[in-house]
Design a protein around this motif. Structure first.
Motif: not given
Lengths: 256, 804
Positions: B72, B77, B281-288, B293, B297
């Protein structure tokens, strides 16, 4: 694990968070909703943290404060987003990265009303500010003023350096293990797994998952690398953290 | 998508992942591009597995959940942008050990008990040319020495002590200190040596090292090779020795016992070292995905906008105050706005305008410049700066700093090349500069001739002044600022004779007017005071820095109020906005005029108009310089005569002046003189601004008020006196050069000032003989003149309070 008594929110909420996959059918609609609420609020904390320019550790502290607070009180009793704002504020103080309430309020206001103009310097603003500060005191009292936590971040970074020495430098520089493990670590604060597992376990698990994701293989001696890094961790512990973490990614699809 | 990484992953996870990937990433074009390539990899892998070569532990244990996750998140990745870290070599420990910023751990394979063969193979695989190894000399031969390798230093941290590795350092690779020495004689068996890897023969497992600095890899260049003491052994090595000796030591124990582990900023330090950004910062969450951003904001952006809007609110309130004449409040609001939002353009422009209005031209310029810095296209800021620069230029012109003034005009023009004021002023000043150069020598010669006669007139003046003093005690008017009211427009056209003449006419009218409306008077006089601030001598400028200082908001009130009069800026603003294209006069002049004329009764305004017309014609006629010069000389001839007249009673003078006022052109000259005298007083007053500031506000304002009234009565007398003053001017100048004595000061109190202003005016408009010396005198005005002026000011004060 699931307490049948609905009168005690602590026993009801907490186990459900800890093992969201093992939910039964009875009364789960509500707890599921709560889980999703917490996920959204944590997402809010993370996003606010990034927009406020907070480092990872203060954001982690804010999330832990939030989870610990709702470990003790009912979700219905307090407005979770206000608690989240106060957690961010308090975490800034705890982790020595002070954030101004004005910025927190501004960013939050824009989060909820995207594209809106910044708040005026009027009574509404000062009321918001007052409630954030009041809520901060409430959190402090609820947590018995125990607001400093040990985070996996330090561990993870040291582990990363150690593991890096094991890997060929070119393989390492090609593979974004550091980024991935850091992202996983940050993401795990979306759920209560950050307070239900020990920091070392979380650090090992995230590193493990990151290495796994890229198929990086480390040499094996009498012990696995993770056994060395953390003596008391077992493969089951790692798997449990990873499965909790992966649940969160599933939740993202459901919540947002 | 990073093909290599994906292949590596697929090789590890096998076909099930590949199937999941195909399922999850169907819509990802990147994946579709590499899918055929990856197919091969998975096939290879399954073949390998059949052969049993793969490590079985990873199979089966990998939950499908993990594979699902990888599938997913594959687009994140394996996205090339995901890898943010740049490969950076670690610093050498030697630099860090003094204050270990993080826990330097012994190599993990020590605890893992990786087999000898595997570690040896790993080392030969990973050791590269240019790396640093640490070893002990175990054998010295004539062609070099052999090292037993203890550990690695620099980036790679491996446990190699027990790998029985030895390395040769050839004699060519040893730096020689002297040409005749044997380099090997410096080394002994048992020495610890830091050496760079020169070559690795992976097949025959031979390592050669070098002690020559250039053989190091560029990132490690700062590390010194050669012999080093035991204490400098790398930390990770000494720790691993400890750990090997004590089997109860665990990784965790060592970690927690390390000083660096408790470093409060260890996370930030290591994040940087590892190469992960903590601001994005990296995130694997798509919203983050922080790249999604929006910039506006972020807290800083919102704060900026909010501050701007809050500041703008303050500015609006300030402008409102300003329009109602509450300048202190307005200034407070502007300062508040700038507190909230430093460099708020609107606030800066508004404050600059207020400063300009109050006469702090330099401060105004600074504000406008700041505003233009952050917003180079701000229309008002440009316009105001342009006007203020012209104004400043005119001030400088009066101070005879023609070149500087010219520069300012040019700058004003560069801001607004259509600005008629600047254009006009620039043209004039270039002319003036040429004329003044021509006239200077001439003037100097004349000055010497005049020196003798001036002595006599000085005596006369002294007498007159004494008499006047006596007379004044009967009256209740102060002379101090009155005259200033008449000169309001003086500054406006310093360089041109015609404009000053026109002004003189106006001044007279105003003077008359002032009898009626004291309020208006004050307004005008306030303007005067502002004019005067910039106009006088060189040292004025320094004074200005102190005098003109506006205290912080809470304190502004007193000084501020005292210095300044009624509202004018609002008018100015509007005027500027409305029709500024056609004006050849200064704006401020317009304001004062318009403000006055509004209040004026019809006849006076009529008169004014008449005056303007006359002035127009005069301007035309006067533009011919020969005539002007002639007149100038004529006036100087008559000086003595007029001084006699000055002695007469002032009531008569007043009448006389009144009657004269409307008449001939000859009289015009007189008026001009009177005007200059008034200016002189005015300028003198301005000189003493610091002193005046000290006086309580009420006293000062009353005085000014009084003086303006008095002035209106005294106009005629002054006119007369001025003529006689002109010779005195020279005398006074002489005094100045001699560091004039105090005795003279009382008699020449007004004379000196008059001379100054007269000098300036004359010089500018008539180029008369006296003018140039006057101007030059102004330039070298000695500091002891200040004392004289102080006395004059005191005297004036007494006068102002006493009579009436």
């Amino acid at each position: 694990m699931e307490g049948p008594s609905f009168s005690l929110p602590v026993t009801r909420i907490r186990p459900l968070w800890l093992a969201p996959g093992r939910r039964g059918s009875a009364g789960d609609a509500e707890s599921d909703r709560e889980l999703k609420t917490h996920f959204r609020v944590c997402r809010f904390i993370m996003e606010t943290g990034v927009k406020l320019g907070m480092r990872s550790v203060p954001v982690a502290t804010a999330c832990v404060l939030y989870h610990r607070f709702f470990e003790r009180v009912k979700l219905q009793a307090y407005e979770p987003y206000l608690v989240a704002m106060s957690c961010v504020y308090l975490a800034g103080k705890v982790e020595e990265q002070h954030t101004r309430t004005r910025d927190i309020i501004n960013v939050s206001h824009r989060y909820f009303n995207s594209g809106s103009a910044p708040l005026e310097c009027d009574k509404e603003f000062w009321d918001l500010r007052d409630s954030v500060v009041q809520c901060e005191l409430l959190i402090l009292r609820q947590l018995n003023f125990q607001v400093s936590f040990e985070h996996p971040h330090k561990y993870l970074l040291h582990y990363l350096l150690s593991v890096k020495s094991l890997v060929n430098r070119h393989a390492w520089s090609r593979t974004p293990i550091a980024e991935t493990s850091w992202a996983l670590l940050r993401d795990c604060y979306h759920g209560a797994l950050c307070i239900s597992h020990t920091p070392q376990h979380i650090a090992v698990a995230t590193l493990h998952l990151a290495l796994n994701s890229y198929g990086v293989e480390l040499p094996v001696g009498e012990k696995e690398w993770w056994q060395v890094l953390c003596v008391d961790v077992t493969k089951a512990d790692i798997d449990s953290v990873i499965s909790d973490l992966l649940q969160l990614y599933d939740m993202e699809a459901k919540c947002i | 998508m990073d093909r290599d990484l994906l292949r590596q992953c697929l090789t590890y996870h096998g076909e099930s992942l590949f199937n999941k990937l195909k399922c999850e990433q169907t819509e990802n074009p990147d994946f579709q591009a590499v899918v055929s390539d990856l197919c091969k990899a998975t096939c290879e892998r399954s073949e390998e597995r059949k052969r049993g070569c793969t490590n079985c532990k990873s199979d089966g244990q990998d939950s499908p959940l993990v594979e699902q996750f990888i599938a997913r998140k594959a687009d994140i990745l394996f996205c090339p942008a995901w890898k943010t870290a740049t490969h950076q070599e670690e610093e050498h420990e030697q630099e860090e050990d003094a204050a270990e910023p993080y826990a330097i751990m012994p190599p993990v394979e020590l605890f893992m008990a990786v087999s000898f063969e595997e570690r040896r193979a790993m080392l030969y695989r990973d050791l590269e040319k240019g790396d640093i190894v640490v070893g002990k000399i175990n054998n010295i031969r004539e062609y070099g020495f052999f090292l037993t390798l203890l550990c690695t230093a620099g980036g790679l941290k491996r446990d190699i002590e027990d790998l029985e590795l030895s390395a040769l350092c050839h004699i060519r690779e040893i730096p020689s200190t002297g040409s005749h020495d044997d380099p090997l004689s410096y080394y002994q068996i048992g020495d610890f040596i830091r050496a760079a890897v020169k070559d690795i023969d992976r097949y025959q497992e031979k390592i050669t090292v070098s002690l020559l600095q250039p053989s190091l890899s560029p990132t490690l260049e700062h590390i010194k090779l050669g012999v080093f003491p035991r204490e400098e052994l790398p930390i990770h090595y000494s720790r691993s020795v400890c750990a090997a000796a004590d089997s109860t030591e665990t990784y965790e124990c060592i970690l927690k016992s390390c000083h660096g582990y408790h470093n409060p900023s260890v996370v930030e330090y290591l994040l940087e070292k590892v190469g992960v950004s903590d601001t994005h910062p990296p995130s694997m969450m798509r919203g983050l995905q922080s790249k999604l951003f929006q910039e506006e904001d972020f807290a800083s952006a919102i704060r900026k906008r909010q501050s701007a809007s809050w500041a703008l609110k303050c500015v609006r309130a300030g402008v409102d105050h300003f329009k109602h004449g509450r300048h202190v409040e307005a200034m407070n609001e502007y300062n508040k706005a700038l507190d909230i939002d430093t460099n708020n353009v609107e606030a800066l422009v508004a404050r600059g305008a207020l400063y300009a209005n109050k006469g702090s031209i330099l401060k105004a310029i600074t504000d406008f410049e700041l505003a233009l810095e952050s917003c180079p296209d701000h229309r008002n800021a440009k316009k105001y700066l342009c006007q203020t620069l012209v104004e400043r230029g005119k001030q400088l012109e009066e101070q005879e700093k023609l070149v500087t003034a010219e520069g300012l005009y040019r700058r004003a023009l560069s801001l607004d090349d259509l600005n008629p004021d600047a254009q006009e002023a620039l043209n004039k000043i270039t002319d003036t500069i040429q004329v003044s150069i021509r006239l200077r020598e001439e003037a100097l010669a004349k000055e010497q001739e005049k020196a003798t006669s001036s002595q006599i007139s000085a005596e006369k003046l002294r007498k007159i002044l004494k008499e006047e003093k006596r007379m004044k005690k009967k009256r209740k008017r102060s002379a101090s600022s009155s005259s200033s009211s008449t000169t309001s427009s003086r500054n406006s056209s310093p360089s041109s004779s015609n404009s000053s003449r026109r002004r003189s006419k106006k001044k007279k009218k105003r003077r008359r007017r002032s009898e009626r409306g004291s309020k208006r008077n004050r307004r005008i006089s306030s303007k005067e005071s502002r004019r005067s601030e910039g106009k006088s001598e060189k040292d004025r400028r320094e004074e200005e820095e102190e005098v003109e200082w506006y205290p912080a908001p809470p304190n502004t009130s007193a000084t501020f109020l005292n210095q300044k009069g009624g509202p004018r800026f609002g008018e100015r603003d509007e005027e500027e906005v409305v029709g500024k294209a056609a004006e050849d006069k200064r704006i401020c002049q317009l304001y004062s005029l318009s403000a006055a004329s509004e209040d004026e009764e019809s006849d006076s305004s009529r008169r004014e108009k008449k005056g303007r017309d006359r002035e127009e014609s005069r301007r035309n006629s006067l533009s011919r310089s020969p005539e002007r010069e002639e007149r100038g000389s004529r006036s100087s001839d008559r000086r003595d005569e007029s001084s006699e007249r000055g002695k007469q009673g002032n009531g008569k003078d007043q009448r006389g002046s009144d009657s004269k006022r409307r008449s001939s052109s000859d009289e015009n000259r007189q008026r001009k003189a009177s005007c200059s005298s008034a200016e002189a007083e005015y300028s003198r007053k301005s000189n003493f601004n610091p002193e005046y500031l000290g006086i309580s506000g009420s006293a000062e304002s009353r005085m000014r008020h009084d003086s303006s009234q008095r002035n209106s009565f005294d106009g005629g007398r002054y006119e007369n006196r001025v003529r006689q003053d002109i010779p005195v001017v020279e005398e006074a100048k002489g005094e100045k050069d001699r560091k004039g004595n105090v005795e003279n000061s009382s008699s020449s109190r007004s004379a000196g000032n008059r001379k100054k202003s007269e000098g300036a005016v004359n010089h500018n408009k008539q180029s008369s003989l006296t003018s140039v010396p006057g101007g030059s005198a102004k330039k070298d005005l000695p500091s002891n003149l200040l004392d004289i002026f102080n006395q004059i000011a005191k005297f004036e004060k007494e006068k102002g309070v006493g009579p009436k």
